[in-house]
Design a protein around this motif. Sequence first.
Motif, PDB file in Angstrom:
ATOM      1  N   LEU A  35       0.832  -1.204   0.000  1.00  0.00           N
ATOM      2  CA  LEU A  35       0.000   0.000   0.000  1.00  0.00           C
ATOM      3  C   LEU A  35       0.867   1.254   0.000  1.00  0.00           C
ATOM      4  O   LEU A  35       0.660   2.169  -0.805  1.00  0.00           O
ATOM      5  CB  LEU A  35      -0.893   0.017   1.234  1.00  0.00           C
ATOM      6  N   PHE A  36       1.834   1.281   0.912  1.00  0.00           N
ATOM      7  CA  PHE A  36       2.676   2.462   1.076  1.00  0.00           C
ATOM      8  C   PHE A  36       3.498   2.721  -0.176  1.00  0.00           C
ATOM      9  O   PHE A  36       3.634   3.856  -0.632  1.00  0.00           O
ATOM     10  CB  PHE A  36       3.580   2.263   2.282  1.00  0.00           C
ATOM     11  N   GLY A  37       4.047   1.651  -0.772  1.00  0.00           N
ATOM     12  CA  GLY A  37       4.868   1.809  -1.967  1.00  0.00           C
ATOM     13  C   GLY A  37       4.090   2.388  -3.130  1.00  0.00           C
ATOM     14  O   GLY A  37       4.594   3.256  -3.865  1.00  0.00           O
ATOM     15  N   TYR A  38       2.861   1.928  -3.318  1.00  0.00           N
ATOM     16  CA  TYR A  38       2.029   2.480  -4.396  1.00  0.00           C
ATOM     17  C   TYR A  38       1.784   3.973  -4.167  1.00  0.00           C
ATOM     18  O   TYR A  38       1.850   4.781  -5.101  1.00  0.00           O
ATOM     19  CB  TYR A  38       0.710   1.731  -4.461  1.00  0.00           C
ATOM     20  N   CYS A  39       1.525   4.345  -2.914  1.00  0.00           N
ATOM     21  CA  CYS A  39       1.249   5.744  -2.614  1.00  0.00           C
ATOM     22  C   CYS A  39       2.494   6.610  -2.780  1.00  0.00           C
ATOM     23  O   CYS A  39       2.421   7.729  -3.297  1.00  0.00           O
ATOM     24  CB  CYS A  39       0.697   5.865  -1.197  1.00  0.00           C
ATOM     25  N   VAL A  40       3.661   6.104  -2.343  1.00  0.00           N
ATOM     26  CA  VAL A  40       4.906   6.842  -2.522  1.00  0.00           C
ATOM     27  C   VAL A  40       5.193   7.048  -4.007  1.00  0.00           C
ATOM     28  O   VAL A  40       5.544   8.150  -4.449  1.00  0.00           O
ATOM     29  CB  VAL A  40       6.083   6.101  -1.843  1.00  0.00           C
ATOM     30  N   LYS A  41       5.022   5.989  -4.789  1.00  0.00           N
ATOM     31  CA  LYS A  41       5.318   6.047  -6.224  1.00  0.00           C
ATOM     32  C   LYS A  41       4.401   7.023  -6.945  1.00  0.00           C
ATOM     33  O   LYS A  41       4.810   7.705  -7.895  1.00  0.00           O
ATOM     34  CB  LYS A  41       5.185   4.649  -6.826  1.00  0.00           C
ATOM     35  N   ASN A  42       3.154   7.111  -6.502  1.00  0.00           N
ATOM     36  CA  ASN A  42       2.163   7.927  -7.204  1.00  0.00           C
ATOM     37  C   ASN A  42       1.804   9.220  -6.472  1.00  0.00           C
ATOM     38  O   ASN A  42       0.820   9.872  -6.815  1.00  0.00           O
ATOM     39  CB  ASN A  42       0.902   7.099  -7.434  1.00  0.00           C
ATOM     40  N   SER A  43       2.618   9.579  -5.487  1.00  0.00           N
ATOM     41  CA  SER A  43       2.441  10.836  -4.735  1.00  0.00           C
ATOM     42  C   SER A  43       1.034  10.968  -4.161  1.00  0.00           C
ATOM     43  O   SER A  43       0.403  12.030  -4.225  1.00  0.00           O
ATOM     44  CB  SER A  43       2.769  12.039  -5.630  1.00  0.00           C
ATOM     45  N   ILE A  44       0.538   9.864  -3.597  1.00  0.00           N
ATOM     46  CA  ILE A  44      -0.782   9.855  -2.974  1.00  0.00           C
ATOM     47  C   ILE A  44      -0.608  10.048  -1.470  1.00  0.00           C
ATOM     48  O   ILE A  44       0.112   9.282  -0.830  1.00  0.00           O
ATOM     49  CB  ILE A  44      -1.511   8.530  -3.246  1.00  0.00           C
ATOM     50  N   PRO A  45      -1.240  11.066  -0.882  1.00  0.00           N
ATOM     51  CA  PRO A  45      -1.095  11.263   0.567  1.00  0.00           C
ATOM     52  C   PRO A  45      -1.732  10.118   1.343  1.00  0.00           C
ATOM     53  O   PRO A  45      -2.755   9.573   0.943  1.00  0.00           O
ATOM     54  CB  PRO A  45      -1.825  12.591   0.819  1.00  0.00           C
ATOM     55  N   THR A  46      -1.104   9.757   2.450  1.00  0.00           N
ATOM     56  CA  THR A  46      -1.636   8.683   3.294  1.00  0.00           C
ATOM     57  C   THR A  46      -2.078   9.178   4.664  1.00  0.00           C
ATOM     58  O   THR A  46      -2.743   8.449   5.401  1.00  0.00           O
ATOM     59  CB  THR A  46      -0.597   7.574   3.484  1.00  0.00           C
ATOM     60  N   ASP A  47      -1.715  10.412   5.015  1.00  0.00           N
ATOM     61  CA  ASP A  47      -2.042  10.888   6.355  1.00  0.00           C
ATOM     62  C   ASP A  47      -3.509  11.268   6.516  1.00  0.00           C
ATOM     63  O   ASP A  47      -3.943  11.599   7.621  1.00  0.00           O
ATOM     64  CB  ASP A  47      -1.134  12.052   6.766  1.00  0.00           C
ATOM     65  N   ASP A  48      -4.276  11.233   5.436  1.00  0.00           N
ATOM     66  CA  ASP A  48      -5.716  11.474   5.539  1.00  0.00           C
ATOM     67  C   ASP A  48      -6.512  10.187   5.346  1.00  0.00           C
ATOM     68  O   ASP A  48      -7.724  10.224   5.148  1.00  0.00           O
ATOM     69  CB  ASP A  48      -6.158  12.515   4.506  1.00  0.00           C
ATOM     70  N   LYS A  49      -5.826   9.048   5.396  1.00  0.00           N
ATOM     71  CA  LYS A  49      -6.469   7.762   5.124  1.00  0.00           C
ATOM     72  C   LYS A  49      -6.670   6.949   6.404  1.00  0.00           C
ATOM     73  O   LYS A  49      -5.994   7.157   7.415  1.00  0.00           O
ATOM     74  CB  LYS A  49      -5.629   6.942   4.137  1.00  0.00           C
ATOM     75  N   ILE A  50      -7.590   6.007   6.316  1.00  0.00           N
ATOM     76  CA  ILE A  50      -7.888   5.048   7.376  1.00  0.00           C
ATOM     77  C   ILE A  50      -7.333   3.706   6.938  1.00  0.00           C
ATOM     78  O   ILE A  50      -7.561   3.276   5.799  1.00  0.00           O
ATOM     79  CB  ILE A  50      -9.405   4.955   7.597  1.00  0.00           C
ATOM     80  N   LEU A  51      -6.593   3.041   7.815  1.00  0.00           N
ATOM     81  CA  LEU A  51      -6.034   1.733   7.506  1.00  0.00           C
ATOM     82  C   LEU A  51      -6.984   0.654   8.012  1.00  0.00           C
ATOM     83  O   LEU A  51      -7.265   0.582   9.214  1.00  0.00           O
ATOM     84  CB  LEU A  51      -4.663   1.575   8.157  1.00  0.00           C
ATOM     85  N   VAL A  52      -7.473  -0.176   7.098  1.00  0.00           N
ATOM     86  CA  VAL A  52      -8.369  -1.284   7.446  1.00  0.00           C
ATOM     87  C   VAL A  52      -7.594  -2.572   7.208  1.00  0.00           C
ATOM     88  O   VAL A  52      -7.034  -2.771   6.126  1.00  0.00           O
ATOM     89  CB  VAL A  52      -9.659  -1.246   6.605  1.00  0.00           C
ATOM     90  N   PHE A  53      -7.594  -3.448   8.199  1.00  0.00           N
ATOM     91  CA  PHE A  53      -6.613  -4.515   8.241  1.00  0.00           C
ATOM     92  C   PHE A  53      -7.234  -5.799   8.761  1.00  0.00           C
ATOM     93  O   PHE A  53      -8.072  -5.776   9.663  1.00  0.00           O
ATOM     94  CB  PHE A  53      -5.466  -4.050   9.169  1.00  0.00           C
ATOM     95  N   SER A  54      -6.822  -6.934   8.180  1.00  0.00           N
ATOM     96  CA  SER A  54      -7.428  -8.204   8.570  1.00  0.00           C
ATOM     97  C   SER A  54      -6.729  -8.867   9.746  1.00  0.00           C
ATOM     98  O   SER A  54      -7.303  -9.752  10.385  1.00  0.00           O
ATOM     99  CB  SER A  54      -7.420  -9.174   7.382  1.00  0.00           C
ATOM    100  N   GLY A  55      -5.485  -8.479  10.045  1.00  0.00           N
ATOM    101  CA  GLY A  55      -4.691  -9.212  11.012  1.00  0.00           C
ATOM    102  C   GLY A  55      -4.595  -8.559  12.374  1.00  0.00           C
ATOM    103  O   GLY A  55      -5.199  -7.511  12.643  1.00  0.00           O
ATOM    104  N   ARG A  56      -3.828  -9.189  13.238  1.00  0.00           N
ATOM    105  CA  ARG A  56      -3.580  -8.677  14.578  1.00  0.00           C
ATOM    106  C   ARG A  56      -2.815  -7.362  14.499  1.00  0.00           C
ATOM    107  O   ARG A  56      -1.929  -7.191  13.659  1.00  0.00           O
ATOM    108  CB  ARG A  56      -2.764  -9.707  15.360  1.00  0.00           C
ATOM    109  N   ILE A  57      -3.151  -6.421  15.364  1.00  0.00           N
ATOM    110  CA  ILE A  57      -2.434  -5.146  15.428  1.00  0.00           C
ATOM    111  C   ILE A  57      -1.275  -5.319  16.400  1.00  0.00           C
ATOM    112  O   ILE A  57      -1.405  -5.116  17.604  1.00  0.00           O
ATOM    113  CB  ILE A  57      -3.345  -3.990  15.878  1.00  0.00           C
TER     114      ILE A  57
END
Length: 270
Positions: A184-206
């Motif tokens: 996820l992070f790599g795609y956003c870095v490559k395409n200059s997509i901000p991540t600090d306004d996003k919600i992370l939804v995750f299937s695994g243990r935190i």
Amino acid sequence: MLQNETNLSITRFQNGELWETDDTIVTEFPITIKLNQEEFATLVCTPEYLEDLVIGFLASEHVIKGYSDIEDLWIEEGRGFAHVTVKNTHLLNDQFRSKRYITSCCGMSRQGFYFVNDALTVKKVGHIKISLTPAECIELMDNLQKEAETFKRTGGVHNAALCDKTGMQLMRMDIGRHNALDKLFGYCVKNSIPTDDKILVFSGRISSEILIKASKMGCSVILSKSAPTELAIELANKLGITTVGFIRNESFNIYTNDWRISDRKEPELS
């Protein structure tokens, strides 16, 4: 192109009987990152979005500050190499230049590596004012589960998505929880997509490592269908991250920074 899944003949025990059948198994693939022609790390992963994985891993580990730091990147899939040339490396010291093998398991294999330089790269996000209703938390998790096709077939991967209040914006899966986030992070870095306004939804243990990786991405809210660890909760309180776990059957637990979750909807702008 390598496939994420393969079919195998297996023996199943069910209803008191053994019988032959076919099963779908997820692929496990090692990719070695060669950084400026030196072996840097080997990641064990699901063989898709490998370029995003490499970029996300290097950005998360503070080897690069942005995509512009990469002069060249190409994947030699047949031999399992990712060749990366960077302009500058922001490594702490020479010990990080030795090759590391990063397994796909979900235990302590990566934690020792993370905690050496995390103090320089984690972000406090207590100032980010994202708000969600309980219904939105449940809906975002439901959407992740519905789209988890590889998990439905194999049961062998973790899924992660970046979302906003309008829904899912980007989804990735991998046998490693941390790999899914790096993709996820790599795609956003490559395409200059901000991540600090996003919600992370995750299937695994935190776990603590997942919490740290989310903070490096700048995500202030993590929604999971599973549980957090004690150390993850401690870090989430220090960093200002809202952690929500056990999102199942119309219920969930809020462990930290519950002020972002409210049953009151935001007023519509006139």
